[in-house]
Design an enzyme around this catalytic site. Structure first.
Site, mmCIF file in Angstrom:
data_model
loop_
_atom_site.group_PDB
_atom_site.id
_atom_site.type_symbol
_atom_site.label_atom_id
_atom_site.label_comp_id
_atom_site.label_asym_id
_atom_site.label_seq_id
_atom_site.Cartn_x
_atom_site.Cartn_y
_atom_site.Cartn_z
ATOM 1 N N ASP A 35 0.819 -1.157 0.040
ATOM 2 C CA ASP A 35 -0.200 0.115 -0.035
ATOM 3 C C ASP A 35 0.911 1.249 -0.058
ATOM 4 O O ASP A 35 2.015 1.232 0.494
ATOM 5 C CB ASP A 35 -0.943 -0.122 1.283
ATOM 6 C CG ASP A 35 -2.178 -1.090 1.127
ATOM 7 O OD1 ASP A 35 -1.870 -1.716 0.523
ATOM 8 O OD2 ASP A 35 -2.930 -1.001 2.376
ATOM 9 N N ASP A 36 0.290 2.219 -0.370
ATOM 10 C CA ASP A 36 0.805 3.753 -0.305
ATOM 11 C C ASP A 36 1.534 4.220 -1.133
ATOM 12 O O ASP A 36 1.927 5.417 -1.475
ATOM 13 C CB ASP A 36 1.220 3.827 1.136
ATOM 14 C CG ASP A 36 0.148 3.724 2.250
ATOM 15 O OD1 ASP A 36 -0.828 3.582 1.963
ATOM 16 O OD2 ASP A 36 0.586 4.049 3.504
ATOM 17 N N HIS A 96 -6.055 3.117 -3.926
ATOM 18 C CA HIS A 96 -6.087 3.339 -2.264
ATOM 19 C C HIS A 96 -6.314 4.735 -1.978
ATOM 20 O O HIS A 96 -5.635 5.290 -0.956
ATOM 21 C CB HIS A 96 -4.375 3.003 -1.843
ATOM 22 C CG HIS A 96 -4.379 2.707 -0.258
ATOM 23 N ND1 HIS A 96 -5.178 1.723 0.499
ATOM 24 C CD2 HIS A 96 -3.313 3.370 0.354
ATOM 25 C CE1 HIS A 96 -4.649 2.051 1.625
ATOM 26 N NE2 HIS A 96 -3.463 2.808 1.800
ATOM 27 N N HIS A 117 -5.288 9.175 0.635
ATOM 28 C CA HIS A 117 -5.001 8.571 1.881
ATOM 29 C C HIS A 117 -6.081 8.982 2.910
ATOM 30 O O HIS A 117 -5.744 9.071 3.988
ATOM 31 C CB HIS A 117 -3.705 8.362 2.138
ATOM 32 C CG HIS A 117 -3.184 7.023 3.145
ATOM 33 N ND1 HIS A 117 -3.545 6.916 4.322
ATOM 34 C CD2 HIS A 117 -3.228 5.907 2.528
ATOM 35 C CE1 HIS A 117 -3.275 5.490 4.718
ATOM 36 N NE2 HIS A 117 -2.931 4.815 3.513
ATOM 37 N N HIS A 158 3.796 -2.166 3.127
ATOM 38 C CA HIS A 158 3.887 -0.842 2.242
ATOM 39 C C HIS A 158 5.399 -0.978 1.541
ATOM 40 O O HIS A 158 6.215 -0.806 2.150
ATOM 41 C CB HIS A 158 3.889 0.079 3.476
ATOM 42 C CG HIS A 158 2.777 0.042 4.313
ATOM 43 N ND1 HIS A 158 2.494 -0.666 5.171
ATOM 44 C CD2 HIS A 158 1.502 0.942 3.912
ATOM 45 C CE1 HIS A 158 1.244 -0.544 5.671
ATOM 46 N NE2 HIS A 158 0.610 0.324 5.057
HETATM 47 NI NI NI Z 1 -2.424 2.919 3.344
#
Ligand code: NI
Length: 225
Positions: free
Chosen positions: A38-39, A88, A92, A182
């Site tokens: 993620d991210d 995503h 955020h 991540h």
């Molecule tokens: Ni995230």
């Protein structure tokens, strides 16, 4: 018979180019695990991609729209290497705290940013912080997105130590599991070569979330796993 099929499947996988091999992996027959990141895209994403490529492993990246705009070429690289991508959100955001039109805006602007950078429109989304509810899921349906959560979270952002992150992944790994990591955490990128090596040694096929779901999804407005 089963062993024969397993052998045939693994032979077929190794003899095909990496980008087409995923379609041949049947997670009903072999031990699969989905690593998810993620991210990103971020500064350490290329190192994660390199480790996956060297291991012939596939993963799923849940991209933040704002980050995609900053590093479109890395988002494109993720897709070019045959990984799955998901939405995503743009900033955020914790979606349940937002109004309907704000949630739709978070999802749609990210769809557009990813489409522009990669030529692909995501079919998956992951709500930041795992914050979600039925309203979020209903709005995701309107944008043709399936929700993907996880079976195990490494808390890599908190551990910030390659050995501890590797230990967490190995502890959480299980057949058909979905592991949350991540690609923006430097220690995760550092841990990746060791992680994929050990998972493969333990017999896991590292696959994308769509491959893990097989014919059972993803369906817009549904939540997995
Ligand atoms: Ni995230």
């Amino acid at each position: 018979m089963v062993i024969h099929a397993l052998l045939a499947a693994s032979l077929a996988v190794t003899s095909l180019p990496a980008t087409t091999s995923q379609a041949k992996i049947d997670c009903a027959r072999v031990k699969c695990l989905a690593l998810t990141f993620d991210d990103g895209p971020g500064a350490t994403t290329p190192a994660v991609l390199k480790a996956l490529k060297q291991a012939g492993a596939k993963a799923t990246f849940f991209l933040v729209g704002k980050q995609v705009e900053q590093r479109p070429e890395i988002a494109a690289q993720v897709v070019a290497q045959g990984h799955a991508i998901g939405n995503h959100t743009y900033s955020h955001a914790s979606l349940p705290t937002l109004l309907d039109n704000q949630i739709l805006d978070e999802l749609k602007t990210t769809q557009e940013a990813v489409q522009q950078a990669t030529g692909r429109t995501p079919t998956l989304f992951r709500p930041p912080y795992g914050h979600t509810d039925d309203r979020v899921l209903g709005l995701a349906y309107q944008v043709d997105l399936a929700q993907v959560l996880w079976t195990g979270t490494t808390l890599d952002w908190k551990l910030r130590d390659a050995e501890k992150i590797k230990a967490a992944v190995l502890r959480l790994a299980k057949r058909n599991g979905v592991i949350l990591m991540h690609d923006t955490v430097p220690a995760t990128a550092k841990a990746m070569p060791g992680i994929v090596k050990e998972l493969k040694k333990r017999g896991y096929h590292l696959v994308t979330v769509p491959t893990l779901l097989g014919g059972k999804g993803p369906e817009p407005g549904e939540s997995y796993p």
